[in-house]
Scaffold this active site. Structure first.
Site, PDB file in Angstrom:
ATOM      1  N   LYS A 238       0.829  -1.104  -0.032  1.00 35.08           N
ATOM      2  CA  LYS A 238       0.004   0.014   0.046  1.00 35.08           C
ATOM      3  C   LYS A 238       0.653   1.415  -0.040  1.00 35.08           C
ATOM      4  O   LYS A 238       0.399   2.289  -0.586  1.00 35.08           O
ATOM      5  CB  LYS A 238      -0.906   0.016   1.297  1.00 35.08           C
TER       6      LYS A 238
ATOM      7  N   LYS B 131      -5.141 -10.193  -6.781  1.00 34.61           N
ATOM      8  CA  LYS B 131      -6.455 -10.361  -6.089  1.00 34.61           C
ATOM      9  C   LYS B 131      -7.257  -9.284  -6.566  1.00 34.61           C
ATOM     10  O   LYS B 131      -6.989  -8.256  -7.083  1.00 34.61           O
ATOM     11  CB  LYS B 131      -5.812  -9.870  -4.796  1.00 34.61           C
TER      12      LYS B 131
ATOM     13  N   LYS C  94     -11.082  -3.689  -4.561  1.00 33.04           N
ATOM     14  CA  LYS C  94     -11.707  -2.565  -4.708  1.00 33.04           C
ATOM     15  C   LYS C  94     -11.017  -1.399  -5.124  1.00 33.04           C
ATOM     16  O   LYS C  94     -11.541  -0.514  -5.686  1.00 33.04           O
ATOM     17  CB  LYS C  94     -12.612  -2.187  -3.527  1.00 33.04           C
TER      18      LYS C  94
HETATM   19  P1  TYM Z   1     -10.679  -5.594   3.471  1.00 31.74           P
HETATM   20  O1  TYM Z   1     -11.760  -4.332   3.817  1.00 31.74           O
HETATM   21  O2  TYM Z   1      -9.680  -5.137   2.670  1.00 31.74           O
HETATM   22  O3  TYM Z   1     -11.484  -6.664   3.197  1.00 31.74           O
HETATM   23  C1  TYM Z   1     -12.635  -7.145   3.728  1.00 31.74           C
HETATM   24  C2  TYM Z   1     -12.633  -8.620   3.868  1.00 31.74           C
HETATM   25  O4  TYM Z   1     -12.751  -9.461   2.497  1.00 31.74           O
HETATM   26  C3  TYM Z   1     -11.484 -10.297   2.361  1.00 31.74           C
HETATM   27  N1  TYM Z   1     -11.281  -9.964   0.725  1.00 31.74           N
HETATM   28  C4  TYM Z   1     -11.228 -10.965   0.110  1.00 31.74           C
HETATM   29  N2  TYM Z   1     -10.996 -12.459   0.091  1.00 31.74           N
HETATM   30  C5  TYM Z   1     -10.974 -13.080  -0.941  1.00 31.74           C
HETATM   31  N3  TYM Z   1     -10.695 -12.790  -2.215  1.00 31.74           N
HETATM   32  C6  TYM Z   1     -10.322 -11.458  -2.283  1.00 31.74           C
HETATM   33  N4  TYM Z   1     -10.170 -10.911  -3.458  1.00 31.74           N
HETATM   34  C7  TYM Z   1     -10.533 -10.566  -1.249  1.00 31.74           C
HETATM   35  N5  TYM Z   1     -10.454  -9.293  -0.910  1.00 31.74           N
HETATM   36  C8  TYM Z   1     -10.927  -8.653   0.094  1.00 31.74           C
HETATM   37  C9  TYM Z   1     -10.465  -9.870   3.162  1.00 31.74           C
HETATM   38  O5  TYM Z   1      -9.667 -10.910   3.404  1.00 31.74           O
HETATM   39  C10 TYM Z   1     -11.380  -9.427   4.245  1.00 31.74           C
HETATM   40  O6  TYM Z   1     -11.628 -10.635   5.201  1.00 31.74           O
HETATM   41  N6  TYM Z   1      -7.730  -5.290   7.586  1.00 31.74           N
HETATM   42  C11 TYM Z   1      -9.143  -5.887   7.037  1.00 31.74           C
HETATM   43  C12 TYM Z   1     -10.254  -5.277   7.764  1.00 31.74           C
HETATM   44  C13 TYM Z   1     -10.189  -5.464   9.269  1.00 31.74           C
HETATM   45  C14 TYM Z   1     -10.487  -6.790  10.070  1.00 31.74           C
HETATM   46  C15 TYM Z   1     -10.080  -6.113  11.403  1.00 31.74           C
HETATM   47  C16 TYM Z   1     -10.615  -7.962   9.698  1.00 31.74           C
HETATM   48  C17 TYM Z   1      -9.964  -4.450  10.224  1.00 31.74           C
HETATM   49  N7  TYM Z   1      -9.843  -5.106  11.627  1.00 31.74           N
HETATM   50  C18 TYM Z   1     -10.464  -7.215  12.287  1.00 31.74           C
HETATM   51  C19 TYM Z   1     -10.681  -8.651  10.648  1.00 31.74           C
HETATM   52  C20 TYM Z   1     -10.509  -8.480  12.190  1.00 31.74           C
HETATM   53  C21 TYM Z   1      -9.417  -5.189   5.656  1.00 31.74           C
HETATM   54  O7  TYM Z   1      -8.676  -4.340   5.256  1.00 31.74           O
HETATM   55  O8  TYM Z   1     -10.142  -6.033   4.876  1.00 31.74           O
END
Ligand code: TYM
Length: 349
Positions: A122, A206, A209
């Site tokens: 990032k 991957k 968004k």
């Molecule tokens: P974020 O917002 O990027 O994504 C949310 C969830 O979606 C999953 N994900 C995917 N899974 C499979 N294939 C993909 N292409 C894909 N893109 C996204 C992510 O693995 C995630 O589970 N850091 C985290 C948010 C967060 C969080 C937490 C998660 C903050 N605090 C505490 C769990 C527990 C994040 O940026 O997810």
């Protein structure tokens, strides 16, 4: 510290979060949100959070952020999360996250954070200009989970390293303050078939968004025609589908589309290949488009309906935050107490 702490058993509790940063994708749905819903049938307490404090680690337009927070909440509900069965809220409404995030910034080591691949991706080449928050992001994520002593965390594969860090932080806190089992070791729950949904334009990247090409992803709010056309135009190779999963090696685009089909149909990749092995993408893509539309279009429609009524969404988030805060506050009281921070988090009360 005390014998009582060393025999602590932790209530089975699920926590997960999704960032309100633009379009939610099929990757977010299959990798995470759908599994949040499945856990509703199991014996857990559940908290699902729109992690707005994580979103601000990069610049956000305040009006767009407000909309995005409500849109993620709408995606949760439209996907089948019931606010009566799971606590749905946004992170900034519960102060424990920021409080424990700071404390964990004092527990985690620079060396641990230096290893985080997501920060490197990032921040890119311009690390000097990245926010301190982006660097400390995993500490806040550990705080999200451990402020509730959550034991299980449903996520996609890309969050695994952050989860490992959360486990290290929990362990170090327990050791540093001599409070064995004070925090649990949270377990990732990762679904094999949908752990990593890839871009429709490049099967080695991957689905995200933040990808500049909208054709690379299916957004949860795409209408039926858009979904069908993105699948029709998805990158493939000229070979027919193999009959066995071994034949998907070195074919990232084919592997990804078969994986999406498997995840949406609730079967395995082998089930999909048993049906479509030997057929070309000319036959497979229309079937995949039809399946994707049938599963995703109703969710998109419901999201659009829900976001028409932001007050309803806000009421759900306020109620969720109140319930979340009730769970977190006694844990934070204990945290401050074991650390020797007199009156911590009490706002002078
Ligand atoms: P974020 O917002 O990027 O994504 C949310 C969830 O979606 C999953 N994900 C995917 N899974 C499979 N294939 C993909 N292409 C894909 N893109 C996204 C992510 O693995 C995630 O589970 N850091 C985290 C948010 C967060 C969080 C937490 C998660 C903050 N605090 C505490 C769990 C527990 C994040 O940026 O997810």
């Amino acid at each position: 510290m005390s014998a009582e702490n060393s025999t602590r058993t932790h209530t089975p509790r699920v926590f997960s979060g999704v960032q309100p940063t633009g379009n939610l994708t099929l990757g977010n749905y299959l990798g995470a949100v759908r599994n949040f819903v499945a856990l509703q049938e199991q014996d857990f307490e559940r908290l699902y959070c729109v992690v707005d404090l994580h979103a601000i680690t990069v610049a956000q337009d305040p009006a767009a952020l407000r909309t995005a927070i409500r849109e993620v909440a709408a995606a949760f509900i439209a996907s089948g999360l019931d606010p009566a069965k799971s606590i749905l809220f946004n992170q900034g409404r519960v102060t424990a996250h920021a409080e424990l995030g700071w404390i964990f910034s004092c527990v985690a080591r620079m060396g641990w954070l230096n290893r985080m691949t997501q920060f490197k991706e990032k921040a890119g080449k311009n690390k000097e200009n990245a926010s301190v928050g982006l660097y400390a992001y995993p500490n806040l994520m550990a705080a999200d989970i451990l402020a509730y002593r959550a034991t299980h965390v449903p996520v996609g594969e890309d969050q695994k390293q952050h989860l490992e860090l959360a486990r290290d932080i929990a362990q170090k806190f327990n050791n540093d303050f001599n409070v064995p089992d004070f925090f649990p070791q949270p377990e990732p729950l990762i679904q094999a078939e949908s752990a990593r949904i890839m871009s429709l334009r490049d099967g080695t990247k991957k689905m995200s968004k933040s990808d500049p090409s909208d054709m690379s992803r299916i957004n949860m709010t795409d209408d039926a025609d858009t979904v069908a056309s993105k699948i029709r135009k998805a990158k493939t190779d000229p070979e027919p589908l193999p009959s066995e999963t071994d034949g998907l090696a070195e074919r990232p685009e084919a592997d990804n589309l078969v994986g999406i089909f498997a995840a949406l149909s609730g079967g395995s990749k082998q089930d999909v290949l048993s049906e479509y092995g030997g057929q070309g993408f000319g036959a497979f893509k229309p079937a995949l488009a039809e399946l994707t539309v049938s599963k995703m279009a109703p969710i998109g429609d419901e999201m659009r309906r829900l976001t028409q009524d932001p007050e309803h969404i806000d009421a759900i988030l306020t109620d969720g935050a109140r319930r979340a805060a009730v769970l977190a506050r006694p844990i934070m009281d204990e945290v401050y107490d074991v650390m020797g921070l007199i009156g911590g988090g009490r706002n002078g009360a």
